[in-house]
Design a protein around this motif. Structure first.
Motif, PDB file in Angstrom:
ATOM      1  N   ARG A   1       0.841  -1.188   0.000  1.00 14.44           N
ATOM      2  CA  ARG A   1       0.000   0.000   0.000  1.00 14.44           C
ATOM      3  C   ARG A   1       0.883   1.247   0.000  1.00 14.44           C
ATOM      4  O   ARG A   1       1.902   1.294   0.672  1.00 14.44           O
ATOM      5  CB  ARG A   1      -0.928   0.027   1.216  1.00 14.44           C
ATOM      6  CG  ARG A   1      -2.033  -1.023   1.170  1.00 14.44           C
ATOM      7  CD  ARG A   1      -2.998  -0.865   2.340  1.00 14.44           C
ATOM      8  NE  ARG A   1      -4.097  -1.799   2.251  1.00 14.44           N
ATOM      9  CZ  ARG A   1      -4.058  -3.033   2.716  1.00 14.44           C
ATOM     10  NH1 ARG A   1      -2.966  -3.473   3.304  1.00 14.44           N
ATOM     11  NH2 ARG A   1      -5.096  -3.831   2.597  1.00 14.44           N
TER      12      ARG A   1
ATOM     13  N   GLU B   1       3.765  11.843  -8.161  1.00 11.54           N
ATOM     14  CA  GLU B   1       2.412  11.919  -8.706  1.00 11.54           C
ATOM     15  C   GLU B   1       2.456  12.207 -10.208  1.00 11.54           C
ATOM     16  O   GLU B   1       1.712  11.608 -10.991  1.00 11.54           O
ATOM     17  CB  GLU B   1       1.617  13.014  -7.989  1.00 11.54           C
ATOM     18  CG  GLU B   1       1.364  12.728  -6.516  1.00 11.54           C
ATOM     19  CD  GLU B   1       0.634  13.876  -5.839  1.00 11.54           C
ATOM     20  OE1 GLU B   1       0.147  14.772  -6.564  1.00 11.54           O
ATOM     21  OE2 GLU B   1       0.562  13.897  -4.606  1.00 11.54           O
TER      22      GLU B   1
ATOM     23  N   ARG C   1      -0.959   9.919 -11.284  1.00  8.99           N
ATOM     24  CA  ARG C   1      -2.051   9.771 -10.320  1.00  8.99           C
ATOM     25  C   ARG C   1      -1.843  10.782  -9.202  1.00  8.99           C
ATOM     26  O   ARG C   1      -0.709  11.093  -8.825  1.00  8.99           O
ATOM     27  CB  ARG C   1      -2.093   8.365  -9.704  1.00  8.99           C
ATOM     28  CG  ARG C   1      -2.120   7.208 -10.668  1.00  8.99           C
ATOM     29  CD  ARG C   1      -3.420   7.111 -11.437  1.00  8.99           C
ATOM     30  NE  ARG C   1      -3.551   5.828 -12.124  1.00  8.99           N
ATOM     31  CZ  ARG C   1      -2.962   5.497 -13.260  1.00  8.99           C
ATOM     32  NH1 ARG C   1      -2.133   6.370 -13.845  1.00  8.99           N
ATOM     33  NH2 ARG C   1      -3.162   4.317 -13.823  1.00  8.99           N
TER      34      ARG C   1
ATOM     35  N   ARG D   1      -5.524   9.598  -4.706  1.00  5.76           N
ATOM     36  CA  ARG D   1      -5.878   8.324  -5.326  1.00  5.76           C
ATOM     37  C   ARG D   1      -4.890   7.220  -4.981  1.00  5.76           C
ATOM     38  O   ARG D   1      -5.232   6.033  -5.014  1.00  5.76           O
ATOM     39  CB  ARG D   1      -5.944   8.480  -6.845  1.00  5.76           C
ATOM     40  CG  ARG D   1      -7.085   9.357  -7.341  1.00  5.76           C
ATOM     41  CD  ARG D   1      -7.093   9.410  -8.849  1.00  5.76           C
ATOM     42  NE  ARG D   1      -7.229   8.080  -9.428  1.00  5.76           N
ATOM     43  CZ  ARG D   1      -7.083   7.798 -10.716  1.00  5.76           C
ATOM     44  NH1 ARG D   1      -6.758   8.796 -11.564  1.00  5.76           N
ATOM     45  NH2 ARG D   1      -7.218   6.568 -11.178  1.00  5.76           N
ATOM     46  N   LEU D   2      -3.648   7.605  -4.649  1.00  5.83           N
ATOM     47  CA  LEU D   2      -2.608   6.608  -4.399  1.00  5.83           C
ATOM     48  C   LEU D   2      -2.523   6.195  -2.931  1.00  5.83           C
ATOM     49  O   LEU D   2      -2.397   5.013  -2.623  1.00  5.83           O
ATOM     50  CB  LEU D   2      -1.252   7.161  -4.856  1.00  5.83           C
ATOM     51  CG  LEU D   2      -1.057   7.341  -6.358  1.00  5.83           C
ATOM     52  CD1 LEU D   2       0.200   8.152  -6.633  1.00  5.83           C
ATOM     53  CD2 LEU D   2      -0.971   5.986  -7.058  1.00  5.83           C
TER      54      LEU D   2
ATOM     55  N   ARG E   1      -3.755   2.823  -0.831  1.00  4.18           N
ATOM     56  CA  ARG E   1      -4.222   1.781  -1.751  1.00  4.18           C
ATOM     57  C   ARG E   1      -3.056   0.925  -2.221  1.00  4.18           C
ATOM     58  O   ARG E   1      -1.908   1.369  -2.259  1.00  4.18           O
ATOM     59  CB  ARG E   1      -4.931   2.412  -2.941  1.00  4.18           C
ATOM     60  CG  ARG E   1      -6.143   3.258  -2.550  1.00  4.18           C
ATOM     61  CD  ARG E   1      -6.897   3.738  -3.760  1.00  4.18           C
ATOM     62  NE  ARG E   1      -7.408   2.631  -4.559  1.00  4.18           N
ATOM     63  CZ  ARG E   1      -8.043   2.790  -5.726  1.00  4.18           C
ATOM     64  NH1 ARG E   1      -8.216   4.007  -6.215  1.00  4.18           N
ATOM     65  NH2 ARG E   1      -8.464   1.736  -6.403  1.00  4.18           N
TER      66      ARG E   1
ATOM     67  N   GLU F   1      -3.166  -2.283  -7.650  1.00  6.13           N
ATOM     68  CA  GLU F   1      -4.589  -2.089  -7.921  1.00  6.13           C
ATOM     69  C   GLU F   1      -4.871  -0.695  -8.459  1.00  6.13           C
ATOM     70  O   GLU F   1      -5.691  -0.528  -9.365  1.00  6.13           O
ATOM     71  CB  GLU F   1      -5.397  -2.334  -6.645  1.00  6.13           C
ATOM     72  CG  GLU F   1      -5.326  -3.768  -6.142  1.00  6.13           C
ATOM     73  CD  GLU F   1      -6.073  -3.952  -4.837  1.00  6.13           C
ATOM     74  OE1 GLU F   1      -6.588  -2.944  -4.308  1.00  6.13           O
ATOM     75  OE2 GLU F   1      -6.147  -5.098  -4.339  1.00  6.13           O
ATOM     76  N   VAL F   2      -4.180   0.301  -7.899  1.00  8.28           N
ATOM     77  CA  VAL F   2      -4.434   1.663  -8.345  1.00  8.28           C
ATOM     78  C   VAL F   2      -3.730   1.957  -9.660  1.00  8.28           C
ATOM     79  O   VAL F   2      -4.174   2.797 -10.449  1.00  8.28           O
ATOM     80  CB  VAL F   2      -4.013   2.669  -7.254  1.00  8.28           C
ATOM     81  CG1 VAL F   2      -2.522   2.710  -7.078  1.00  8.28           C
ATOM     82  CG2 VAL F   2      -4.554   4.058  -7.546  1.00  8.28           C
ATOM     83  N   ILE F   3      -2.607   1.255  -9.937  1.00  9.71           N
ATOM     84  CA  ILE F   3      -1.919   1.382 -11.232  1.00  9.71           C
ATOM     85  C   ILE F   3      -1.739  -0.028 -11.774  1.00  9.71           C
ATOM     86  O   ILE F   3      -0.659  -0.634 -11.673  1.00  9.71           O
ATOM     87  CB  ILE F   3      -0.551   2.087 -11.091  1.00  9.71           C
ATOM     88  CG1 ILE F   3      -0.689   3.397 -10.310  1.00  9.71           C
ATOM     89  CG2 ILE F   3       0.036   2.388 -12.476  1.00  9.71           C
ATOM     90  CD1 ILE F   3       0.603   4.156 -10.147  1.00  9.71           C
TER      91      ILE F   3
END
Length: 570
Positions: A286, A295, A300, A304-305, A308, A312-314
């Motif tokens: 995470r 960023e 992102r 948003r990062l 997470r 999953e986020v990227i």
């Protein structure tokens, strides 16, 4: 035996005294092994009068460990005559418990033998409660004085009535009065109003109180920050009995917190100003921290990062070289660095990965422009090598700033030198003929000083085999940001053979001219001979007719003139 009026009156007065003092008498007849209780003991125990207990039943009113202690005390009294006086718990017939003072002494016969034990039982529950309260208060005072914080108590109305020695030492010997006086300057003037409002509100509501204020030191008058807290102690009816408070010096803590906040702000500012990306991951992958540069590279936002899972986020990074290298760094526990192209991000990224106990820190640098420049440089170098192979000149590139020379591939073939043998300007000048060296060096210095666009020179160059080659060297100066020459790029041609051919051609041309001249002379010479021969014949005829000496002189003069003309033409 019936009681006499006097005895009955005395017994009645004794009973009154026993009830008033909550005391009774007892006797244990050792010969009959029977116990006798007075009315006062029956009242204390709740056992009806007229029901005398046996010794065993009497001891049952004392719970352990006091029962065993009283048995032992009674045995010593019966055997050795030792008196006893002790306090212990006593269980009434209804199960209630009280504290009693039990005393005992021996009763002796005329011969001195011990025939009975007698003593008293007195209810000391209230006295003990008071003593325990006093002892508890004393222990509390000792504990409060031993604590390295200010401890104070206040009545139900909030007036301070007791303090420990830490308050006395800090505020001063008159601390109780000063703390109870609303007009004292114990609390900093700037904090007094807020402190008073908060204290009054919590005092009225009967809720715990806590505030941070500056408290004056009585010794030097300086104010230091303290965290002051108070908790109400409630009565059985729900009212406030008193307040118990503390005061803890947090001045250094607040100063440290202020420094920490300032350092945190500066670190955040520094972190945000770093042009390279920094991202931290925990052991679950995470994102825990990401700066603006990261960023931008990842495309992102931090919202948003953060928090997470990275894959999953990227999702584009899942299965990419980065994921493999990240996991390998964690498994090996060693830092690593690599360059990877991320098509989804549209960038080349150099990543340095540092595992730690908290997880992983990734340092990212967008090298897209650098890679493009390297590709352009590589293409330029390849074109340079291709041009060098295509031309007959030996192509060279002299970095004047670093004083390094890159040679084309024709150097060994043209002059026998390997490029590594002539890496810089000094090595090149050393191979310029000694008679030409100063001149050539001066030309380079002059062109550099006046920032001339190009340079052209002819000089003798020493080949690897010791021979000399006459070369023509031409170069173009490339300017830097300020217009100063930083590079000199050009080509060196071996003109030795060309000049030899030109000289040979010139000699041939001269010989051809001589040939034409000689041919003309021969023609003229033949004509002259013809004239001479013709004139000779005439001369002979004239000589025959006239004066031979005059004609011979004229002929000789004419021949001399034509001879001089012929000699001049030759």
């Amino acid at each position: 035996m019936a009681d006499t009026p006097g005895r009955a009156g005395a017994s009645s007065r004794l009973a009154v005294l026993e009830r008033a003092a909550r005391i009774g008498a007892w006797m244990w007849d050792l010969q009959s092994d029977r116990v006798h209780w007075s009315r006062g003991v029956h009242d204390l125990s709740g056992v009806p009068v007229g029901v005398p207990p046996s010794p065993a039943r009497a001891f049952e009113h004392f719970p352990e460990p006091w029962r065993g202690r009283l048995r032992a005390a009674c045995r010593r009294c019966a055997s050795r005559g030792e008196r006893f006086d002790t306090e212990c718990e006593f269980v009434r017939a209804d199960g209630g418990r009280i504290w009693v003072r039990a005393t005992g002494e021996p009763v002796r016969a005329d011969d001195g033998g011990i025939i009975a034990l007698r003593g008293t039982l007195q209810d000391v529950t209230e006295d003990r409660r008071l003593r325990e309260g006093e002892e508890a208060a004393e222990r509390f005072r000792e504990l409060a004085d031993a604590m390295p914080v200010m401890v104070w108590t206040a009545d139900a109305d909030g007036r301070v009535d007791n303090v420990n020695r830490w308050v006395d030492d800090y505020v001063g010997p008159d601390a109780v009065r000063l703390l109870s006086d609303p007009h004292s300057d114990v609390v900093h003037p700037d904090d007094t109003a807020d402190f008073a409002r908060a204290w009054e509100a919590d005092l009225s509501a009967g809720r715990p109180f806590e505030v941070e204020v500056r408290v004056r030191c009585g010794a030097d008058g300086r104010y230091r920050w303290h965290r002051v807290a108070a908790t109400p102690s409630m009565r059985a009816d729900g009212g406030i009995d008193h307040w118990l408070g503390t005061g803890m010096d947090i001045h250094d803590e607040r100063a440290s917190e202020a420094r920490a906040r300032d350092l945190s702000r500066r670190l955040e500012s520094l972190f945000a100003s770093i042009t390279d990306g920094v991202m931290s991951l925990d052991h679950e992958w995470r994102v825990t921290l990401v700066n603006p540069a990261a960023e931008r590279i990842l495309g992102r936002s931090g919202d948003r990062l953060t928090g997470r899972v990275l894959w999953e986020v990227i999702p584009e990074l899942a299965g990419a070289p980065s994921e493999e290298r990240y996991r390998e760094a964690v498994r090996a526990g060693e830092a690593t660095a690599f360059e990877a192209h991320h098509p989804a991000l549209g960038a080349w990224v150099r990543e340095a990965v540092y595992p730690s106990r908290e997880g992983l820190t990734v340092h990212m640098q967008d090298i897209t422009e650098r890679r493009a420049a390297e590709d352009a440089l590589r293409e330029s170098q390849e074109r340079f090598r291709a041009i060098a192979r295509a031309v007959t000149d030996v192509v060279w590139d002299w970095d004047l700033t670093e004083d390094t020379i890159a040679w084309g591939e024709g150097l060994p073939e043209a002059f026998g030198h390997h490029p590594a043998d002539i890496p810089d300007g000094a090595a090149w000048l050393a191979r310029v003929h000694a008679d030409d060296r100063d001149r050539v060096a001066g030309e380079i210095a002059e062109h550099t000083a006046r920032r001339a666009p190009d340079w052209d020179s002819t000089y003798r160059f020493l080949c690897a085999d010791g021979s000399e080659a006459l070369v023509n060297d031409r170069g173009v100066f490339l300017p830097g940001p300020a217009g100063e020459p930083v590079r000199l790029v050009g080509g060196m041609s071996d003109i030795t053979r060309r000049l030899a051919l030109e000289e040979q051609l010139r000699r041939s041309q001269r010989l051809e001219a001589v040939g034409h001249l000689v041919g003309g002379v021969a023609h003229d010479f033949n004509n002259l001979l013809t004239v001479i021969m013709g004139n000779t014949e005439l001369l002979i005829e004239d000589i025959a007719r006239d004066d031979p000496r005059r004609e011979l002189a004229e002929l000789t003069h004419m021949a001399a003139s034509r001879g001089a003309e012929l000699t001049h033409r030759l």
